[in-house]
Design a protein around this motif. Sequence first.
Motif, mmCIF file in Angstrom:
data_model
loop_
_atom_site.group_PDB
_atom_site.id
_atom_site.type_symbol
_atom_site.label_atom_id
_atom_site.label_comp_id
_atom_site.label_asym_id
_atom_site.label_seq_id
_atom_site.Cartn_x
_atom_site.Cartn_y
_atom_site.Cartn_z
ATOM 1 N N SER A 1 -5.223 -5.172 2.865
ATOM 2 C CA SER A 1 -4.966 -4.172 1.694
ATOM 3 C C SER A 1 -4.231 -3.066 2.176
ATOM 4 N N ASP B 1 0.784 -1.221 0.074
ATOM 5 C CA ASP B 1 -0.069 -0.135 -0.089
ATOM 6 C C ASP B 1 0.791 1.073 -0.084
ATOM 7 N N ASP C 1 -8.153 -8.544 6.343
ATOM 8 C CA ASP C 1 -7.614 -7.215 5.586
ATOM 9 C C ASP C 1 -6.255 -7.258 5.381
#
Length: 405
Positions: free
Chosen positions: A316, A302, A314
């Motif tokens: 992400s 990210d 998660d």
Amino acid sequence: MPHLTISRRAFTALLTGCALAGCSSGGSGPASGGSTRDAVGRAYTFLDRRVDEAAGTPGGLPRSYTGGYMARHHSTVAFTYDVALVIIAYCMRGRDADLDRAAALSRTLVALQEQDAEDDGRLRQSYASGRPSAGARVPEAAADDVFTGTLAWAGLALLHAHKATDTAAFRSGALRAAQWIQDTTFRSSGTAGYAGGLTAAGKKVAWRSSEHNADVAGFFRALGSAVDDDAWGGRADTAVAFLDAMWDADRGAFWTGTGTDGSTVNRSPVPEDPQTWSYLATRDNRHATSLDWALRHLAAKDNGFVGVSVSDADTSKVWFEGTGHLVCALRARNGGGDAARADRLLASLRRAQSDAPGADGYGLVAASSDGLDTGDGDRLYASLHTGTTAWFALAGQRANPFVLG
């Protein structure tokens, strides 16, 4: 399944009015570059600032989060886990000023034990940061829960402080914390091990966490050596046996823990910390592949950063604290390719120190961007965090917090 990691992540419900002057991150800082030693030095500068602004009177505790979302929502809580990490980081570097700060924070933890209404060795989940209110010797609790993992980390920090300063009260405080864990949370039924702790209302938390049992294993082993009592080593072995029961050999990883019945295995979400802390706490090569599982299944990218996330719920965003855990664990394992993997992750942490959203060039933010879902009902943000910064300092020094200096 109740939140296994609420002991330090469920901060959203614990936001308080801003008790310290100024909640900004402090503006822009030095550009990235230089050596790891320089970057670690800047991390300690960040910790110094947080500790010193809270220490106008004895008993002050550093706020855990500054800047970004957490500043906008007026969070000034000092999480006990974060205070413990700061103490350990100071003891690991061990300069005179470091040990002065570590001793001051450790004295506060002991005073909090002594002045707690229950007077049984417990420490609460979090406290008001900054200077204690007028006439008070210690800060007030912000959240009254008592969690096994948090208390184990606090006890471990007191052992580090005892080792570094030869202050008997710190070892006594660690022993009281351990006795509380043993007396209050040990369960022989189902899969024997250590349950979660107590809620703020005093209700026993029945679930059993792999993370907490890894914490207890490492703490009790260190305590047994510090007090020369083999009984604590045997109790550590009980926590390791719980980890053995949570091990999935086909996956090469630990499940999360058990449900409230103490037997049913909780398989979702699967967090990062038991995969790395288990190795740091036990150095048990039977379960060393848990690090590889984390590298594969929790990998996150990210904003140009790489690392791992909090859990498989998660991936992400990058959880910078957990990435620090993994760097330390890879250094400790030191297998083929581990040094290169650790170097790559550490380089990402160094970039985050200067370039992540909310960065000030000194501390590290908790997440690579706002809103990282932990999988247990909480979220992490790109706010500067003492715990994450302390883990970066440990990672940059190739340290293992479960090993006393």
